[in-house]
Design a protein around this motif. Structure first.
Motif, PDB file in Angstrom:
ATOM      1  N   ILE A  86      13.436  -3.528   0.297  1.00 55.66           N
ATOM      2  CA  ILE A  86      12.779  -3.590  -1.007  1.00 55.66           C
ATOM      3  C   ILE A  86      12.617  -5.043  -1.453  1.00 55.66           C
ATOM      4  CG2 ILE A  86      13.089  -3.052  -3.452  1.00 55.66           C
ATOM      5  CD1 ILE A  86      14.371  -0.407  -2.563  1.00 55.66           C
ATOM      6  N   ALA A  87      13.659  -5.857  -1.257  1.00 57.32           N
ATOM      7  CA  ALA A  87      13.609  -7.257  -1.681  1.00 57.32           C
ATOM      8  C   ALA A  87      12.561  -8.047  -0.906  1.00 57.32           C
ATOM      9  CB  ALA A  87      14.984  -7.904  -1.505  1.00 57.32           C
ATOM     10  N   VAL A  88      12.340  -7.715   0.352  1.00 59.37           N
ATOM     11  CA  VAL A  88      11.338  -8.422   1.160  1.00 59.37           C
ATOM     12  C   VAL A  88       9.934  -7.877   0.891  1.00 59.37           C
ATOM     13  CG1 VAL A  88      10.545  -8.806   3.527  1.00 59.37           C
ATOM     14  CG2 VAL A  88      12.958  -9.072   2.966  1.00 59.37           C
ATOM     15  N   SER A  89       9.823  -6.575   0.703  1.00 60.92           N
ATOM     16  CA  SER A  89       8.504  -5.940   0.604  1.00 60.92           C
ATOM     17  C   SER A  89       7.832  -6.166  -0.742  1.00 60.92           C
ATOM     18  CB  SER A  89       8.629  -4.438   0.872  1.00 60.92           C
ATOM     19  OG  SER A  89       9.155  -4.205   2.161  1.00 60.92           O
ATOM     20  N   ILE A  90       8.608  -6.217  -1.832  1.00 59.73           N
ATOM     21  CA  ILE A  90       8.003  -6.408  -3.153  1.00 59.73           C
ATOM     22  C   ILE A  90       7.264  -7.749  -3.247  1.00 59.73           C
ATOM     23  CG2 ILE A  90       8.553  -6.830  -5.580  1.00 59.73           C
ATOM     24  CD1 ILE A  90      10.523  -4.560  -5.475  1.00 59.73           C
ATOM     25  N   PRO A  91       7.885  -8.889  -2.890  1.00 62.72           N
ATOM     26  CA  PRO A  91       7.124 -10.156  -2.969  1.00 62.72           C
ATOM     27  C   PRO A  91       5.914 -10.200  -2.041  1.00 62.72           C
ATOM     28  CG  PRO A  91       9.488 -10.570  -2.820  1.00 62.72           C
ATOM     29  CD  PRO A  91       9.292  -9.122  -2.528  1.00 62.72           C
ATOM     30  N   SER A  92       6.046  -9.631  -0.831  1.00 61.71           N
ATOM     31  CA  SER A  92       4.918  -9.667   0.095  1.00 61.71           C
ATOM     32  C   SER A  92       3.755  -8.831  -0.430  1.00 61.71           C
ATOM     33  CB  SER A  92       5.350  -9.184   1.478  1.00 61.71           C
ATOM     34  OG  SER A  92       5.840  -7.850   1.432  1.00 61.71           O
ATOM     35  N   ALA A  93       4.037  -7.643  -0.955  1.00 60.66           N
ATOM     36  CA  ALA A  93       2.972  -6.812  -1.529  1.00 60.66           C
ATOM     37  C   ALA A  93       2.404  -7.447  -2.793  1.00 60.66           C
ATOM     38  CB  ALA A  93       3.514  -5.418  -1.831  1.00 60.66           C
ATOM     39  N   TYR A  94       3.250  -8.062  -3.593  1.00 65.92           N
ATOM     40  CA  TYR A  94       2.812  -8.732  -4.825  1.00 65.92           C
ATOM     41  C   TYR A  94       1.850  -9.868  -4.501  1.00 65.92           C
ATOM     42  CZ  TYR A  94       3.253 -11.321  -9.250  1.00 65.92           C
ATOM     43  OH  TYR A  94       3.001 -11.976 -10.418  1.00 65.92           O
ATOM     44  N   ALA A  95       2.164 -10.641  -3.467  1.00 67.26           N
ATOM     45  CA  ALA A  95       1.294 -11.748  -3.079  1.00 67.26           C
ATOM     46  C   ALA A  95      -0.061 -11.249  -2.600  1.00 67.26           C
ATOM     47  CB  ALA A  95       1.971 -12.575  -1.989  1.00 67.26           C
ATOM     48  N   VAL A  96      -0.066 -10.171  -1.834  1.00 68.78           N
ATOM     49  CA  VAL A  96      -1.321  -9.636  -1.307  1.00 68.78           C
ATOM     50  C   VAL A  96      -2.215  -9.099  -2.419  1.00 68.78           C
ATOM     51  CG1 VAL A  96      -2.301  -7.787   0.110  1.00 68.78           C
ATOM     52  CG2 VAL A  96      -0.394  -9.134   0.991  1.00 68.78           C
ATOM     53  N   VAL A  97      -1.622  -8.481  -3.440  1.00 72.73           N
ATOM     54  CA  VAL A  97      -2.419  -7.834  -4.490  1.00 72.73           C
ATOM     55  C   VAL A  97      -2.876  -8.823  -5.554  1.00 72.73           C
ATOM     56  CG1 VAL A  97      -2.358  -6.104  -6.329  1.00 72.73           C
ATOM     57  CG2 VAL A  97      -1.333  -5.593  -4.107  1.00 72.73           C
ATOM     58  N   PHE A  98      -1.997  -9.713  -6.001  1.00 68.88           N
ATOM     59  CA  PHE A  98      -2.285 -10.500  -7.198  1.00 68.88           C
ATOM     60  C   PHE A  98      -2.656 -11.955  -6.932  1.00 68.88           C
ATOM     61  CE2 PHE A  98       0.440  -7.035  -8.774  1.00 68.88           C
ATOM     62  CZ  PHE A  98      -0.370  -6.556  -9.801  1.00 68.88           C
ATOM     63  N   PHE A  99      -2.540 -12.413  -5.702  1.00 74.46           N
ATOM     64  CA  PHE A  99      -2.900 -13.793  -5.398  1.00 74.46           C
ATOM     65  C   PHE A  99      -4.162 -13.816  -4.535  1.00 74.46           C
ATOM     66  CE2 PHE A  99       1.501 -14.144  -6.580  1.00 74.46           C
ATOM     67  CZ  PHE A  99       1.609 -15.378  -7.202  1.00 74.46           C
ATOM     68  N   ARG A 100      -4.927 -14.865  -4.687  1.00 75.71           N
ATOM     69  CA  ARG A 100      -6.132 -15.044  -3.885  1.00 75.71           C
ATOM     70  C   ARG A 100      -5.959 -16.311  -3.058  1.00 75.71           C
ATOM     71  NH1 ARG A 100      -6.172 -10.765  -5.503  1.00 75.71           N
ATOM     72  NH2 ARG A 100      -7.753  -9.612  -6.680  1.00 75.71           N
ATOM     73  N   PHE A 101      -5.771 -16.152  -1.772  1.00 81.94           N
ATOM     74  CA  PHE A 101      -5.588 -17.292  -0.874  1.00 81.94           C
ATOM     75  C   PHE A 101      -6.265 -16.973   0.449  1.00 81.94           C
ATOM     76  CE2 PHE A 101      -1.876 -14.532  -0.732  1.00 81.94           C
ATOM     77  CZ  PHE A 101      -1.719 -14.272   0.616  1.00 81.94           C
ATOM     78  N   PRO A 102      -6.576 -18.001   1.258  1.00 82.58           N
ATOM     79  CA  PRO A 102      -7.277 -17.760   2.522  1.00 82.58           C
ATOM     80  C   PRO A 102      -6.457 -16.862   3.462  1.00 82.58           C
ATOM     81  CG  PRO A 102      -7.346 -20.077   1.928  1.00 82.58           C
ATOM     82  CD  PRO A 102      -6.413 -19.430   0.974  1.00 82.58           C
ATOM     83  N   PHE A 103      -7.162 -15.972   4.130  1.00 86.47           N
ATOM     84  CA  PHE A 103      -6.575 -15.069   5.120  1.00 86.47           C
ATOM     85  C   PHE A 103      -5.531 -14.125   4.504  1.00 86.47           C
ATOM     86  CE2 PHE A 103      -7.605 -19.065   7.382  1.00 86.47           C
ATOM     87  CZ  PHE A 103      -8.660 -18.583   8.160  1.00 86.47           C
ATOM     88  N   ARG A 104      -5.720 -13.824   3.220  1.00 84.16           N
ATOM     89  CA  ARG A 104      -4.794 -12.920   2.533  1.00 84.16           C
ATOM     90  C   ARG A 104      -4.770 -11.545   3.198  1.00 84.16           C
ATOM     91  NH1 ARG A 104      -5.851  -9.345  -1.850  1.00 84.16           N
ATOM     92  NH2 ARG A 104      -7.993 -10.115  -1.808  1.00 84.16           N
TER      93      ARG A 104
END
Length: 274
Positions: A86-104
């Protein structure tokens, strides 16, 4: 009348199918081991045989350690795996959904592709990594390789994607940064989903067999699943009553977790369908 009786009949039949093996294990634990080996086990428990549960909990069986220690190792492993995933998956999913960066999305699909690799395929390279880090026969080596989870990342991504964009805009207007938005908005709104996933991951970690068998040869790191297998000896007479007693004791912690978190578990599953 028939329309009401049929669902109840199906429910009773399903209950019997699921409960009968557990009942046989409870009854078998109270019987003599020799009677079980001869196939003469009664379907009613022997009231004087319930002391086997305390005996196996404190002393184990021939060639194995006390079951209380194995239960602690299993509980620690299941908790570490569930909380770690849970601790690893929440930040990774959060970054994919709410951040816009190359090769997201490329990063997301690379994570997703790891679902196509079964655990057995990754055993040898993972073992080599743990060996090079001197983590064989350690609790860290027992848990860390199982923490990364593409499944949890995928589920959290789907949950976070359903949050309305207005929340993001409101948080920006209030001056909330990414971390504050994550901890004050995203995680509280996803609490039920996190609880449901915790239950699933706890049971997953509790039932692990192949990786603990490979990475932990120290008897002090035996999980209860490994302990049950070791009780079934090839070079000695198996104490079947103790095997069944241990199997019943191994059911208690995961069942307790499911029952204690049942409300959040059901809520998380139903919210995940919306």
């Amino acid at each position: 009348m028939t329309s009401r009786l049929l669902p109840h009949a199906v429910l009773v039949a399903a209950l019997l199918v699921f409960a009968l093996p557990i009942w046989i294990a409870v009854v078998g634990a109270t019987q003599e081991s020799s009677a079980i080996a001869r196939g003469e086990m009664s379907l009613l428990p022997n009231l004087s045989g319930f002391g086997v549960f305390g005996d196996v909990l404190m002393n184990g069986a021939t060639g194995t350690g006390p079951v209380w220690r194995e239960l602690l190792v299993s509980a620690g492993m299941a908790l570490a795996i569930a909380l770690g995933k849970i601790a690893v998956s929440i930040p990774s999913a959060y970054a994919v959904v709410f951040f816009r960066f190359p090769f997201r999305m490329t990063a997301f699909w690379l994570i997703f592709l790891t679902l196509m690799l079964p655990v057995e395929v990754r055993l040898i390279p993972t073992f080599q990594v743990m060996s090079s880090l001197n983590l064989i026969n350690s609790f860290t080596g027992l848990t860390v390789p199982l923490i990364a989870s593409a499944t949890a990342t995928l589920l959290f991504r789907q949950t976070f994607a359903t949050l309305p964009d207005e929340l993001v805009e409101a948080a920006r207007m209030d001056g909330a940064g990414p971390l504050r938005f994550l901890f004050d908005v995203v995680i509280p709104m996803s609490a039920a989903n996190i609880a449901a996933l915790f239950v699933i991951l706890f049971v997953y970690g509790w039932n692990q067999y192949l990786w603990p068998l490979l990475v932990a040869t120290d008897p002090h790191l035996d999980t209860v699943v490994i302990g049950i297998v070791k009780m079934i000896g090839l070079d000695r007479e198996t104490e079947w009553n103790k095997v069944m007693a241990t199997a019943v004791l191994a059911l208690v912690p995961p069942v307790a977790v499911v029952l204690l978190m049942q409300r959040w578990f059901v809520k998380g599953l139903t919210e995940g369908d919306k």
